[in-house]
Design a protein around this motif. Sequence first.
Motif, mmCIF file in Angstrom:
data_model
loop_
_atom_site.group_PDB
_atom_site.id
_atom_site.type_symbol
_atom_site.label_atom_id
_atom_site.label_comp_id
_atom_site.label_asym_id
_atom_site.label_seq_id
_atom_site.Cartn_x
_atom_site.Cartn_y
_atom_site.Cartn_z
ATOM 1 N N GLN A 142 -95.925 -44.075 17.213
ATOM 2 C CA GLN A 142 -95.489 -43.444 15.965
ATOM 3 C C GLN A 142 -95.617 -41.919 15.974
ATOM 4 O O GLN A 142 -95.235 -41.265 15.018
ATOM 5 C CB GLN A 142 -96.299 -44.006 14.784
ATOM 6 C CG GLN A 142 -96.144 -45.503 14.606
ATOM 7 C CD GLN A 142 -94.687 -45.926 14.445
ATOM 8 O OE1 GLN A 142 -93.950 -45.346 13.647
ATOM 9 N NE2 GLN A 142 -94.265 -46.902 15.211
ATOM 10 N N LYS A 143 -96.153 -41.343 17.036
ATOM 11 C CA LYS A 143 -96.377 -39.892 17.092
ATOM 12 C C LYS A 143 -95.054 -39.148 17.214
ATOM 13 O O LYS A 143 -94.197 -39.497 18.006
ATOM 14 C CB LYS A 143 -97.285 -39.537 18.272
ATOM 15 C CG LYS A 143 -97.715 -38.095 18.328
ATOM 16 C CD LYS A 143 -98.485 -37.643 17.112
ATOM 17 C CE LYS A 143 -99.880 -38.179 17.132
ATOM 18 N NZ LYS A 143 -100.705 -37.733 16.032
ATOM 19 N N THR A 144 -94.893 -38.113 16.392
ATOM 20 C CA THR A 144 -93.694 -37.269 16.409
ATOM 21 C C THR A 144 -94.082 -35.835 16.745
ATOM 22 O O THR A 144 -95.262 -35.484 16.714
ATOM 23 C CB THR A 144 -93.006 -37.282 15.026
ATOM 24 O OG1 THR A 144 -93.903 -36.679 14.078
ATOM 25 C CG2 THR A 144 -92.635 -38.688 14.592
ATOM 26 N N LEU A 145 -93.093 -35.017 17.025
ATOM 27 C CA LEU A 145 -93.368 -33.598 17.252
ATOM 28 C C LEU A 145 -93.896 -32.950 15.975
ATOM 29 O O LEU A 145 -94.775 -32.092 16.034
ATOM 30 C CB LEU A 145 -92.107 -32.868 17.725
ATOM 31 C CG LEU A 145 -91.674 -33.156 19.158
ATOM 32 C CD1 LEU A 145 -90.355 -32.451 19.464
ATOM 33 C CD2 LEU A 145 -92.734 -32.739 20.156
ATOM 34 N N SER A 146 -93.385 -33.378 14.829
ATOM 35 C CA SER A 146 -93.898 -32.855 13.550
ATOM 36 C C SER A 146 -95.369 -33.188 13.389
ATOM 37 O O SER A 146 -96.167 -32.342 12.970
ATOM 38 C CB SER A 146 -93.124 -33.444 12.371
ATOM 39 O OG SER A 146 -91.809 -33.011 12.374
ATOM 40 N N GLY A 147 -95.736 -34.416 13.716
ATOM 41 C CA GLY A 147 -97.131 -34.825 13.615
ATOM 42 C C GLY A 147 -98.033 -34.041 14.551
ATOM 43 O O GLY A 147 -99.138 -33.637 14.180
ATOM 44 N N LEU A 148 -97.553 -33.805 15.767
ATOM 45 C CA LEU A 148 -98.324 -32.993 16.716
ATOM 46 C C LEU A 148 -98.504 -31.567 16.203
ATOM 47 O O LEU A 148 -99.589 -30.997 16.285
ATOM 48 C CB LEU A 148 -97.628 -32.955 18.079
ATOM 49 C CG LEU A 148 -97.886 -34.100 19.035
ATOM 50 C CD1 LEU A 148 -97.031 -33.943 20.283
ATOM 51 C CD2 LEU A 148 -99.341 -34.196 19.402
ATOM 52 N N ALA A 149 -97.427 -30.993 15.670
ATOM 53 C CA ALA A 149 -97.491 -29.616 15.160
ATOM 54 C C ALA A 149 -98.462 -29.514 13.987
ATOM 55 O O ALA A 149 -99.231 -28.550 13.896
ATOM 56 C CB ALA A 149 -96.101 -29.137 14.753
ATOM 57 N N GLU A 150 -98.448 -30.504 13.103
ATOM 58 C CA GLU A 150 -99.378 -30.486 11.969
ATOM 59 C C GLU A 150 -100.819 -30.565 12.456
ATOM 60 O O GLU A 150 -101.688 -29.831 11.973
ATOM 61 C CB GLU A 150 -99.079 -31.650 11.028
ATOM 62 C CG GLU A 150 -97.820 -31.470 10.215
ATOM 63 C CD GLU A 150 -97.505 -32.682 9.348
ATOM 64 O OE1 GLU A 150 -98.440 -33.418 8.969
ATOM 65 O OE2 GLU A 150 -96.311 -32.889 9.065
ATOM 66 N N LEU A 151 -101.072 -31.450 13.413
ATOM 67 C CA LEU A 151 -102.419 -31.595 13.962
ATOM 68 C C LEU A 151 -102.886 -30.304 14.623
ATOM 69 O O LEU A 151 -104.005 -29.838 14.391
ATOM 70 C CB LEU A 151 -102.449 -32.755 14.953
ATOM 71 C CG LEU A 151 -103.766 -33.040 15.653
ATOM 72 C CD1 LEU A 151 -104.850 -33.401 14.640
ATOM 73 C CD2 LEU A 151 -103.593 -34.156 16.662
ATOM 74 N N LEU A 152 -102.019 -29.708 15.426
ATOM 75 C CA LEU A 152 -102.367 -28.438 16.081
ATOM 76 C C LEU A 152 -102.595 -27.330 15.066
ATOM 77 O O LEU A 152 -103.537 -26.545 15.188
ATOM 78 C CB LEU A 152 -101.256 -28.032 17.058
ATOM 79 C CG LEU A 152 -101.161 -28.853 18.334
ATOM 80 C CD1 LEU A 152 -99.822 -28.639 18.999
ATOM 81 C CD2 LEU A 152 -102.292 -28.509 19.272
ATOM 82 N N GLY A 153 -101.726 -27.274 14.056
ATOM 83 C CA GLY A 153 -101.880 -26.252 13.015
ATOM 84 C C GLY A 153 -103.193 -26.375 12.286
ATOM 85 O O GLY A 153 -103.867 -25.376 12.017
ATOM 86 N N MET A 154 -103.577 -27.606 11.975
ATOM 87 C CA MET A 154 -104.858 -27.831 11.272
ATOM 88 C C MET A 154 -106.031 -27.413 12.147
ATOM 89 O O MET A 154 -106.957 -26.767 11.688
ATOM 90 C CB MET A 154 -104.999 -29.298 10.862
ATOM 91 C CG MET A 154 -104.095 -29.689 9.707
ATOM 92 S SD MET A 154 -104.406 -31.342 9.041
ATOM 93 C CE MET A 154 -104.208 -32.390 10.459
ATOM 94 N N ARG A 155 -105.969 -27.762 13.421
ATOM 95 C CA ARG A 155 -107.079 -27.420 14.309
ATOM 96 C C ARG A 155 -107.166 -25.919 14.565
ATOM 97 O O ARG A 155 -108.268 -25.366 14.637
ATOM 98 C CB ARG A 155 -106.971 -28.184 15.616
ATOM 99 C CG ARG A 155 -107.218 -29.661 15.425
ATOM 100 C CD ARG A 155 -107.597 -30.337 16.687
ATOM 101 N NE ARG A 155 -107.769 -31.776 16.502
ATOM 102 C CZ ARG A 155 -107.745 -32.623 17.489
ATOM 103 N NH1 ARG A 155 -107.541 -32.202 18.735
ATOM 104 N NH2 ARG A 155 -107.925 -33.899 17.249
ATOM 105 N N LEU A 156 -106.034 -25.258 14.697
ATOM 106 C CA LEU A 156 -106.045 -23.823 14.944
ATOM 107 C C LEU A 156 -106.463 -23.017 13.712
ATOM 108 O O LEU A 156 -107.086 -21.975 13.838
ATOM 109 C CB LEU A 156 -104.683 -23.343 15.435
ATOM 110 C CG LEU A 156 -104.335 -23.709 16.869
ATOM 111 C CD1 LEU A 156 -102.904 -23.301 17.181
ATOM 112 C CD2 LEU A 156 -105.300 -23.060 17.852
ATOM 113 N N SER A 157 -106.086 -23.509 12.545
ATOM 114 C CA SER A 157 -106.450 -22.782 11.315
ATOM 115 C C SER A 157 -107.807 -23.189 10.808
ATOM 116 O O SER A 157 -108.307 -22.621 9.822
ATOM 117 C CB SER A 157 -105.384 -22.972 10.246
ATOM 118 O OG SER A 157 -105.302 -24.335 9.885
#
Length: 159
Positions: A142-157
């Motif tokens: 179920q993983k999407t590029l949008s989901g990956l980007a959200e996860l990365l954004g949360m971790r970076l911020s």
Amino acid sequence: MEPSGIRKLMAKGFDIASGNMQGPRAAVLVASLSNTQDETTRRGDTVQNGELSNAPLWMKAVPTNVMKALAPESDAPTITDAILRITRKRFSSLILMPLEQVDVNKPLAQFGVDSMIAADVRTWLWNSFRVDIPFLDILNSQKTLSGLAELLGMRLSGT
């Protein structure tokens, strides 16, 4: 090594600057290809050179070791949007699919992501953003590029 095939991919808009092209065995090929690229058309030069005066607020909060990866998309409204743009471009190049055909809300599994591609994606995410994404998360059906980007954004911020 003959760069003509790679130049054809570059002409179609694929990013060849990452992945296997970063290894020492590809140094001669990369040097040949870099001579053909116009450095003046790159975006984010002011951010890459440490100039943050024109950068958006989200960019100023990014760790310095990640700033170079996000600089080409410094005009994005949010960190998640910037990550999504960069990740989509890299994924498009990795699977050799035109950028406009990569649906960021489509599960990665539907693009044919297998363990080899997932390993490349995971390594690239770590090298670019210094965020460790579990291998099985990328292989999740179920993983999407949008989901990956959200996860990365949360971790970076840090949220």
